[in-house]
Each structure stands twice: as structure tokens, then as C-alpha cells.
Design a protein around this motif. Structure first.
Motif, PDB file in Angstrom:
ATOM      1  N   GLU A 337      25.407  24.044  17.880  1.00 57.38           N
ATOM      2  CA  GLU A 337      26.124  24.615  19.017  1.00 57.38           C
ATOM      3  C   GLU A 337      26.240  26.131  18.837  1.00 57.38           C
ATOM      4  O   GLU A 337      26.324  26.629  17.722  1.00 57.38           O
ATOM      5  CB  GLU A 337      27.523  24.016  19.115  1.00 57.38           C
ATOM      6  N   PRO A 338      26.242  26.892  19.938  1.00 57.93           N
ATOM      7  CA  PRO A 338      26.469  28.340  19.825  1.00 57.93           C
ATOM      8  C   PRO A 338      27.842  28.630  19.231  1.00 57.93           C
ATOM      9  O   PRO A 338      28.771  27.830  19.351  1.00 57.93           O
ATOM     10  CB  PRO A 338      26.383  28.823  21.283  1.00 57.93           C
ATOM     11  N   SER A 339      27.956  29.772  18.591  1.00 55.76           N
ATOM     12  CA  SER A 339      29.229  30.153  17.983  1.00 55.76           C
ATOM     13  C   SER A 339      30.247  30.557  19.055  1.00 55.76           C
ATOM     14  O   SER A 339      29.890  30.860  20.193  1.00 55.76           O
ATOM     15  CB  SER A 339      29.026  31.322  17.019  1.00 55.76           C
ATOM     16  N   LYS A 340      31.486  30.545  18.663  1.00 52.88           N
ATOM     17  CA  LYS A 340      32.561  31.009  19.545  1.00 52.88           C
ATOM     18  C   LYS A 340      32.383  32.500  19.806  1.00 52.88           C
ATOM     19  O   LYS A 340      32.093  33.274  18.906  1.00 52.88           O
ATOM     20  CB  LYS A 340      33.914  30.746  18.874  1.00 52.88           C
ATOM     21  N   LYS A 341      32.561  32.905  21.072  1.00 46.63           N
ATOM     22  CA  LYS A 341      32.371  34.305  21.466  1.00 46.63           C
ATOM     23  C   LYS A 341      33.662  34.881  22.062  1.00 46.63           C
ATOM     24  O   LYS A 341      34.488  34.148  22.636  1.00 46.63           O
ATOM     25  CB  LYS A 341      31.242  34.433  22.482  1.00 46.63           C
TER      26      LYS A 341
END
Length: 587
Positions: A337-341
Motif C-alpha cells: 500500500e502507498p505510505s501515509k501522506k
């Protein structure tokens, strides 16, 4: 972990056939708190190995000083690789290229005016031996022969391309090979070169490997013709490319790169993706190329890789994973999953510290009859401010043929022009007022050349400065401004536009660590720091428009942004965005 050995045309590990499926991951381009995440994603892609260079220039910043901490904690990185079940290909140089400042060679080598880099010059070899003496005790416990993850060690890097003009290349490569073996490196050694350079870059007793981005069948055949026996391996499969300031963001379609990877694996070859995860040229660490025109590399080393600069999977991740699964086991797990932004707009930088009023807090002026280079000043990165006085009033032509790399010219503190090495600019017309004027020349090292003969790249003002044809001798000061510690700066409220370079400071609140991108739209050129962490350079000419901020740099509560703007901005604020902007693309 078992040791790697070469058996005919195969690698064997624990007496079983083994194919290296590796990806480039440079620990020094990734925040150490993110190493494990990137390594784990390498395993999820189906890689069994990671590849890393070792940057000599950062590990030995001065002849008598070494660093092995923080982002340079090599053994911590190797420990994590082992914990994640990954092997390692180690590439210690001494030269690494890597679009890295000076190709990884320490700048202090260039304080010797006669040194011949990447050669059998005794002065260079003595420095290399000292580097190996310090480095290899850290590495030896991690060799596969001692149960560690390091499968093999590279000798130099693409020397064949450089060695075309080197008379002592054989002696040089032989010295490096002996130096590694005598210091206890008993795992396989290898070299890597582009197909046309294999003969010049190979070393007896080391496996030759080849680098390319396409034409797998053709280039592997060239390798086999050069080396009739031994495993076939592409040490640098260029699945992407790097960007330069003033160019476009280079991308390669995922399907095209995946087809080439499939052809290579179908041929039975081992492979190392260059890059699996590119990371970032934080601080002043980007390199440059100079093929008759100087071209500095941008801050991002995203490289259009399977993992982007923030460690998020790209289209190449899924495409490569599908290809690898046809040839080797791949973990059964969903895509990462993409990282928290973090997205936060309109952060006011409402405090300012003009550079010229803070000089004594940043570096000491050194008097001399002429401008001194960075190397003569014992300086690696950053800027040098040169000052003298022009006494004769009226129009003058200032000639500075040795600007390396970008000079901002000031008279009595007022900007009057810029000379850029990249544009082959050497001369500036200006007018000296009655009574004379103070001349200041602020020179930025935009990155030492990392490839080819131009690696002998000294910085600052590297030649004489003249006015109306007469050399300016005497009365100079040269002030190193490495900008490695901004803690002493004193800021004031920015109530009116300023003239000249200045540090701009602001604060913002965050809930905690999160990846983000510093958007400097409206700003011109300079560098940026978040909580003291140097993100790197920005430049309105692009292509890169936003600087990656690693999540671990942020903290819950108050955070600080400092921007050194070298010219001017009409905006006074910056944004933190939740997506990158690497500029318009070029395929």
C-alpha cells in the motif's frame, strides 16, 4: 547464510543452483528509518538480493575522519537485509558513478593538483588503501563465507569506459583486486561494463558482467563471446533513467521494461535492476555530467523505478512481479500500500535571515592573493563567497573563466548578474560607482562530475579573475559556506521584500510522521531543510518541482521549514503536497 560460488556457467549457493535476482537500493539515498520498509518490498517483488554502492566521499569526509552512523550505518543496513531474508551485492568502488557527487570520490583528493584519479597514481592508490583499511573490517563479518548476506563484491565500476584513455588501467585494477583479497574478501569478485567496454574493464579472477537497458539477447551474446565460461549476469539493467536540471523527467513504459526483463530471465541470466528504488540525492550529494557541457543532476533519484521516491509501488512493480513469477518463486502477498501522506497548504515563511548579514555565523573568511578553490579550503559541498574591492569607477568587463559551477555577482551587496558554467558564460559587464565598490562572487558547487575524464572537477573559482583584461590580484577573501549547521542563524520578522540571498523560516503543526513533498512554486533557486534535515536543491527551471520529505523527518507537534532562496520570491509561503511533481515527461 551459505556462500556463493561459481561452478561453470552457474552460480551455486549451498551446492544448489542459484540465480541472482537483485535490485539496486542505495542505503545512503534512503532515510534509515525506511530501510526495512524498502527491503521488505524488495522481497515482495520477488527479489532475492539487493545491490548497493558504498559512497567513499561520505564515509571518509576528511583524510583523518570516517563516518559510520545515521544514513551511513552500513552494518545496520546489512543486518536488516539479512533479517528480511535478502542477500547483498556490495559495490565499494572506490569509484561508483551512481549520478553521485564526484562519483563517490572524496573531494579532498583534488587538493593535490597533480593527482590522477582512477589510476595507478601512487597518491591515489595510497588513499584507496586507507579507505579499504577502514571499510573492510566493517564488511568482513557480513561476507557469505562467514555466514553473512554479502554474496559478491565488485571491483571498481564500469572502468572499461574510463580505461579507454588510461595507460595503467591493468595495473590499477590489479591493485584493487589484490587489495580486496589481501584484506580478507574471499567471496566472488565481479566487474561490470557496457558491452563495448568489457575487455578494458575485466580483471583476471573476477567475473565479468554487463550493463544495458535493452537488447538482452544481443548484449548477453557479447558477454558470452568475451567470457566463454561463467554465469551470465546483467549488473545494471537500466529500467529507468535519471533527470537533469533544465531537461524533462525521463520515464520508460512499464511494459517495455518488463518485456526486456523477461527476455533476460528467459535466457537464464542473473539480473540486478538499476534501480529497484532510487531514493533521493539529499543535501548537496547530486552529481553531474560533462560531455562538453556541464549538466547537474536533480535532487530526486526516483529513476522511474518499481518503487517511487516515497517507496510506493509503481506500474513497474506489478509488471516486474508478474515477470519474475514466471521464473522464480514470488511471495504470495498483496501489492504494498502507498505510505501515509501529508497535504498542508500555505505555510508562511515569515522570518528571514539575509545571507550576507549572517556570514560570520556560517564560515570564516580566508585572505589570499587569489580566490581559493573549495578543495584548497578543505570544503566538500555548498558555496564559497569571494570578496575583493574594485577601485576604478566606470564600466568594466569582469572575466571569470573558472566558474565551477554558478556564480552570482554583487556590487556593494546589490545583485548585478549571474555566470553559469552550464551556459559557458565567463564575462559580465558592470559599472563601478565613483569611489569604487565591494565585489562579491557567490559560487555554488552544483555537483561534481561523476562520469568520464571530467571527474577531476574542482569547485569554486578555479581560475584567475580579471577586470578589463587585468588580473585581480591581492586583497581577496574566500569564505567557505558548507551550510552543514544552520543552528546559529538569527531570524527577524520578514516585513518587506529583501535583496539578495536569504534564509526564510516558518513553522507548521503535524499530527505525526507522514511522507510529503515540499512545493516551492513561485520560488527561484536554493535549498530547503525540514527540522534540520537537508532535503536538497530546488530550481524553478525544473523539471522537478517538489522535494520529497521522508516521513521520519516530521514529528508530532511543531515542525520547522528553512529555505535558502538565492534570488527572490514574491510568494513568501510554501506548500506540503501529498503527491510528487517531477515535471513534464520524456519517454
Amino acid at each position: 547464510m551459505p556462500a556463493l560460488r561459481i561452478d561453470g556457467d552457474d552460480f551455486r549457493l549451498d551446492d544448489e543452483p542459484f540465480r541472482i535476482i537483485s535490485g539496486g537500493l542505495h542505503y545512503f539515498r534512503v532515510h534509515p528509518d525506511q530501510w526495512r520498509d524498502r527491503l521488505r518490498k524488495a522481497r515482495l517483488l520477488g527479489l532475492n538480493t539487493v545491490d548497493t554502492y558504498i559512497p567513499w566521499n561520505l564515509h571518509q569526509p576528511r583524510p583523518d575522519r570516517f563516518r559510520w552512523d545515521g544514513m551511513l550505518d552500513l552494518t545496520a543496513f546489512l543486518d536488516l537485509a539479512r533479517e528480511e531474508g535478502l542477500y547483498v551485492l556490495l559495490r565499494p568502488g572506490p569509484y561508483i558513478c551512481a549520478e553521485w557527487e564526484g562519483g563517490g570520490l572524496p573531494s579532498w583528493l583534488l587538493a593535490d593538483p597533480g593527482i590522477r584519479l582512477r589510476s595507478a597514481d601512487p597518491a591515489f592508490l595510497a588513499a584507496v588503501d586507507g579507505y579499504f583499511d577502514a571499510l573492510l573490517p566493517h564488511v568482513l563479518p557480513y561476507l557469505g563465507s562467514r555466514g553473512g548476506p554479502v554474496l559478491a563484491v565488485q571491483v571498481e565500476n564500469e572502468f572499461g569506459a574510463y580505461g579507454a584513455e588510461a595507460e595503467d588501467g591493468t595495473a590499477y585494477l590489479g591493485h584493487l583486486t589484490t587489495a580486496l583479497r589481501e584484506r580478507g574478501v574471499d567471496v566472488p569478485l565481479f566487474t561490470c561494463d557496457q558491452p563495448a567496454d568489457l575487455a578494458r574493464g575485466s580483471v583476471p579472477g573476477a567475473l565479468s558482467t554487463v550493463n544495458f537497458g535493452s537488447g538482452a539477447d544481443r548484449n548477453l551474446a557479447v558477454l558470452r563471446a568475451h567470457q566463454p565460461e561463467g554465469p551470465l549476469m546483467c549488473t545494471e539493467f537500466w529500467n529507468g533513467w535519471f533527470d537533469r536540471w533544465g531537461g524533462a523527467h525521463v520515464v520508460r513504459p512499464a511494459a517495455d521494461a518488463a518485456a526486456e526483463l523477461d527476455a533476460m530471465l528467459s535466457a537464464g541470466a542473473s539480473v540486478n535492476l538499476y534501480m529497484f528504488h532510487g531514493g533521493t540525492n539529499f543535501g548537496f550529494t547530486n552529481g553531474a555530467n560533462d560531455k562538453h557541457t556541464y549538466r547537474p543532476t536533480v535532487t530526486s533519484y526516483d529513476y522511474d523505478s518499481p518503487l517511487d521516491e516515497a517507496g510506493d509501488p509503481t506500474a513497474k512493480f506489478a509488471a516486474f512481479r508478474e515477470v519474475i513469477a514466471r521464473h522464480a518463486p514470488v511471495p504470495e502477498a498483496p501489492l504494498p500500500e502507498p505510505s501515509k501522506k501529508l497535504n498542508l497548504l500555505g505555510i508562511e515563511l515569515d522570518e528571514r535571515a539575509p545571507l550576507f548579514t549572517a556570514l560570520d555565523l556560517l564560515g570564516a573568511a580566508v585572505p589570499g592573493d587569489r580566490p581559493l578553490t573549495m578543495e584548497e579550503l578543505g570544503q566538500d559541498f555548498g558555496f564559497v563567497l569571494y570578496e575583493t574591492r574594485l577601485g576604478t569607477p566606470g564600466p568594466v568587463l569582469l572575466h571569470a573563466p573558472g566558474v565551477h559551477d554558478r556564480a552570482q555577482i554583487f556590487l556593494d551587496g546589490q545583485p548585478v548578474g549571474v555566470l553559469e558554467r552550464e551556459s559557458h558564460e565567463q564575462t559580465l559587464a558592470l559599472t563601478v560607482p565613483p569611489g569604487g565598490a565591494a565585489l562579491a562572487v557567490l559560487v555554488e558547487n552544483q555537483g561534481r562530475v561523476n562520469y568520464g575524464r571530467a571527474i577531476h572537477d574542482r569547485k569554486g573559482l578555479t581560475g584567475p579573475v580579471s577586470v578589463n583584461g587585468a588580473p585581480l590580484r591581492g586583497g581577496w577573501t574566500s569564505r567557505p559556506l558548507p551550510l552543514d549547521d544552520l543552528g546559529a542563524l538569527r531570524y527577524e520578522s520578514a516585513t518587506a521584500p529583501g535583496v539578495g540571498p536569504a534564509f526564510h523560516r516558518g513553522t507548521f503543526e503535524a499530527a505525526g510522521p507522514a511522507d510529503t513533498y515540499l512545493d516551492l512554486a513561485g520560488w527561484t533557486k536554493g535549498c530547503a531543510w525540514v527540522n534540520g534535515f537537508h532535503l536538497g536543491r530546488y530550481w524553478s527551471r525544473g523539471p522537478q518541482q517538489r522535494l520529497y520529505v521522508p516521513g521520519p523527518v516530521l514529528r508530532a507537534g511543531g515542525n520547522e521549514i528553512v529555505v535558502l532562496e538565492l534570488h527572490a520570491t514574491a510568494r513568501g509561503s510554501v506548500d506540503l503536497r501529498d503527491a510528487p511533481d517531477l515535471g513534464p515527461t520524456e519517454e
